[in-house]
Design a protein around this motif. Sequence first.
Motif, PDB file in Angstrom:
ATOM      1  N   ALA A  58      -2.875   8.609 -30.891  1.00  0.00           N
ATOM      2  CA  ALA A  58      -2.123   7.752 -29.964  1.00  0.00           C
ATOM      3  C   ALA A  58      -1.275   6.797 -30.788  1.00  0.00           C
ATOM      4  N   LEU A  59      -0.010   6.652 -30.410  1.00  0.00           N
ATOM      5  CA  LEU A  59       0.876   5.727 -31.111  1.00  0.00           C
ATOM      6  C   LEU A  59       0.696   4.340 -30.502  1.00  0.00           C
ATOM      7  N   ASN A  60      -0.469   3.749 -30.828  1.00  0.00           N
ATOM      8  CA  ASN A  60      -0.865   2.487 -30.204  1.00  0.00           C
ATOM      9  C   ASN A  60      -0.665   1.274 -31.109  1.00  0.00           C
ATOM     10  N   LYS A  61       0.074   1.453 -32.198  1.00  0.00           N
ATOM     11  CA  LYS A  61       0.439   0.319 -33.039  1.00  0.00           C
ATOM     12  C   LYS A  61       1.865   0.510 -33.547  1.00  0.00           C
ATOM     13  N   SER A  62       2.443  -0.544 -34.091  1.00  0.00           N
ATOM     14  CA  SER A  62       3.870  -0.520 -34.411  1.00  0.00           C
ATOM     15  C   SER A  62       4.212   0.374 -35.600  1.00  0.00           C
ATOM     16  N   ARG A  63       3.229   0.715 -36.425  1.00  0.00           N
ATOM     17  CA  ARG A  63       3.499   1.521 -37.625  1.00  0.00           C
ATOM     18  C   ARG A  63       2.346   2.494 -37.853  1.00  0.00           C
ATOM     19  N   ILE A  64       2.665   3.776 -37.903  1.00  0.00           N
ATOM     20  CA  ILE A  64       1.676   4.825 -38.171  1.00  0.00           C
ATOM     21  C   ILE A  64       2.143   5.566 -39.417  1.00  0.00           C
ATOM     22  N   THR A  65       1.326   5.557 -40.478  1.00  0.00           N
ATOM     23  CA  THR A  65       1.704   6.243 -41.718  1.00  0.00           C
ATOM     24  C   THR A  65       1.110   7.646 -41.745  1.00  0.00           C
ATOM     25  N   ILE A  66       1.864   8.557 -42.380  1.00  0.00           N
ATOM     26  CA  ILE A  66       1.462   9.961 -42.483  1.00  0.00           C
ATOM     27  C   ILE A  66       1.563  10.350 -43.955  1.00  0.00           C
ATOM     28  N   GLY A  67       0.484  10.930 -44.494  1.00  0.00           N
ATOM     29  CA  GLY A  67       0.530  11.358 -45.892  1.00  0.00           C
ATOM     30  C   GLY A  67      -0.793  11.891 -46.386  1.00  0.00           C
ATOM     31  N   ARG A  68      -0.833  12.158 -47.699  1.00  0.00           N
ATOM     32  CA  ARG A  68      -2.024  12.767 -48.294  1.00  0.00           C
ATOM     33  C   ARG A  68      -3.097  11.736 -48.643  1.00  0.00           C
ATOM     34  N   ARG A  69      -2.698  10.485 -48.914  1.00  0.00           N
ATOM     35  CA  ARG A  69      -3.689   9.460 -49.297  1.00  0.00           C
ATOM     36  C   ARG A  69      -4.618   9.147 -48.127  1.00  0.00           C
ATOM     37  N   THR A 115      -5.689   6.435 -47.152  1.00  0.00           N
ATOM     38  CA  THR A 115      -5.368   5.153 -46.515  1.00  0.00           C
ATOM     39  C   THR A 115      -4.356   5.310 -45.368  1.00  0.00           C
ATOM     40  N   ASN A 116      -3.783   6.509 -45.198  1.00  0.00           N
ATOM     41  CA  ASN A 116      -2.818   6.745 -44.117  1.00  0.00           C
ATOM     42  C   ASN A 116      -3.528   6.826 -42.768  1.00  0.00           C
ATOM     43  N   ASP A 117      -2.763   6.561 -41.703  1.00  0.00           N
ATOM     44  CA  ASP A 117      -3.302   6.719 -40.346  1.00  0.00           C
ATOM     45  C   ASP A 117      -3.501   8.191 -40.019  1.00  0.00           C
ATOM     46  N   VAL A 118      -2.575   9.033 -40.489  1.00  0.00           N
ATOM     47  CA  VAL A 118      -2.674  10.486 -40.312  1.00  0.00           C
ATOM     48  C   VAL A 118      -2.762  11.080 -41.711  1.00  0.00           C
ATOM     49  N   VAL A 119      -3.923  11.611 -42.072  1.00  0.00           N
ATOM     50  CA  VAL A 119      -4.146  12.175 -43.407  1.00  0.00           C
ATOM     51  C   VAL A 119      -3.986  13.689 -43.334  1.00  0.00           C
ATOM     52  N   LEU A 120      -3.031  14.203 -44.135  1.00  0.00           N
ATOM     53  CA  LEU A 120      -2.781  15.649 -44.217  1.00  0.00           C
ATOM     54  C   LEU A 120      -3.079  16.068 -45.651  1.00  0.00           C
ATOM     55  N   SER A 131       3.321  14.330 -49.707  1.00  0.00           N
ATOM     56  CA  SER A 131       3.348  13.168 -50.603  1.00  0.00           C
ATOM     57  C   SER A 131       2.276  12.152 -50.190  1.00  0.00           C
ATOM     58  N   GLY A 132       1.951  11.234 -51.111  1.00  0.00           N
ATOM     59  CA  GLY A 132       0.931  10.211 -50.855  1.00  0.00           C
ATOM     60  C   GLY A 132       1.190   9.466 -49.556  1.00  0.00           C
ATOM     61  N   GLU A 133       2.385   8.886 -49.413  1.00  0.00           N
ATOM     62  CA  GLU A 133       2.837   8.362 -48.118  1.00  0.00           C
ATOM     63  C   GLU A 133       4.128   9.105 -47.815  1.00  0.00           C
ATOM     64  N   HIS A 134       4.017  10.134 -47.018  1.00  0.00           N
ATOM     65  CA  HIS A 134       5.094  11.099 -46.781  1.00  0.00           C
ATOM     66  C   HIS A 134       6.108  10.584 -45.754  1.00  0.00           C
ATOM     67  N   ALA A 135       5.610  10.062 -44.644  1.00  0.00           N
ATOM     68  CA  ALA A 135       6.494   9.628 -43.551  1.00  0.00           C
ATOM     69  C   ALA A 135       5.811   8.515 -42.777  1.00  0.00           C
ATOM     70  N   ARG A 155       9.631   8.976 -46.171  1.00  0.00           N
ATOM     71  CA  ARG A 155       9.434   7.921 -47.172  1.00  0.00           C
ATOM     72  C   ARG A 155       9.760   8.444 -48.578  1.00  0.00           C
ATOM     73  N   ASN A 156      10.946   9.076 -48.709  1.00  0.00           N
ATOM     74  CA  ASN A 156      11.382   9.668 -49.986  1.00  0.00           C
ATOM     75  C   ASN A 156      10.339  10.645 -50.522  1.00  0.00           C
ATOM     76  N   SER A 157       9.809  11.471 -49.617  1.00  0.00           N
ATOM     77  CA  SER A 157       8.785  12.445 -49.997  1.00  0.00           C
ATOM     78  C   SER A 157       9.394  13.512 -50.907  1.00  0.00           C
ATOM     79  N   THR A 158       8.537  14.154 -51.673  1.00  0.00           N
ATOM     80  CA  THR A 158       8.985  15.195 -52.601  1.00  0.00           C
ATOM     81  C   THR A 158       9.533  16.406 -51.855  1.00  0.00           C
TER      82      THR A 158
END
Length: 194
Positions: free
Chosen positions: A17-28, A30-35, A41-45, A62-65
């Motif tokens: 659910a997009l229930n906050k102003s910023r949702i991070t997507i990446g491999r780390r 610490t992201n909200d969506v971990v792939l 990338s670590g923080e992909h989008a 986020r300047n992903s590879t």
Amino acid sequence: MAKLSVTLDGAILQEIALNKSRITIGRRPTNDVVLNHLAISGEHAVVTSNGNSSNDSFLEDRNSTNGTQVNGQPIKRHFLQNGDVITLARYQLKYESEAHTAKSAKPTIPALVKVLNGSNEGKKLVLSKELTTLGTPGVQVATISRINNSYLLRHIEGLQMTLVNDNEIGKNAFELRPSDVIELSGTRLMFEFA
């Protein structure tokens, strides 16, 4: 409220659910969506939502590879609309906004693929799901995604590239047109509207 549905090979892994102003997507972790994939990338989008409404959301690479695609097109920043499909490596994230669903629900034009050769010649496969997988895992695999009234073919796996009308489609999504002939591992399929 809007949400992202995360799928891998057609299977839904999670819904966010997009229930906050910023949702991070990446491999780390610490992201909200971990792939967890080396092509991510670590923080992909990141998805940012304006004000109190998650129905006004932007996706930003986020300047992903390896880049970020929406509906088969590379993006740096994109205003998300109901039904958009975000592709990151082998993952697909579908953006769904309840506020727009009732307004923008257009009837989908049904489509199918017909086998043109081999032991299954003449058989038809109706593309009734939002994502249909074709081919043989480990050999050659492609998917057809239905987005509103468009059908997008994407090469997923295999040393030999997926062909449409005897031309390689490359790594980007290819929008199918009636009478296009898809070739996967020697099997030829014709795309047509039902």
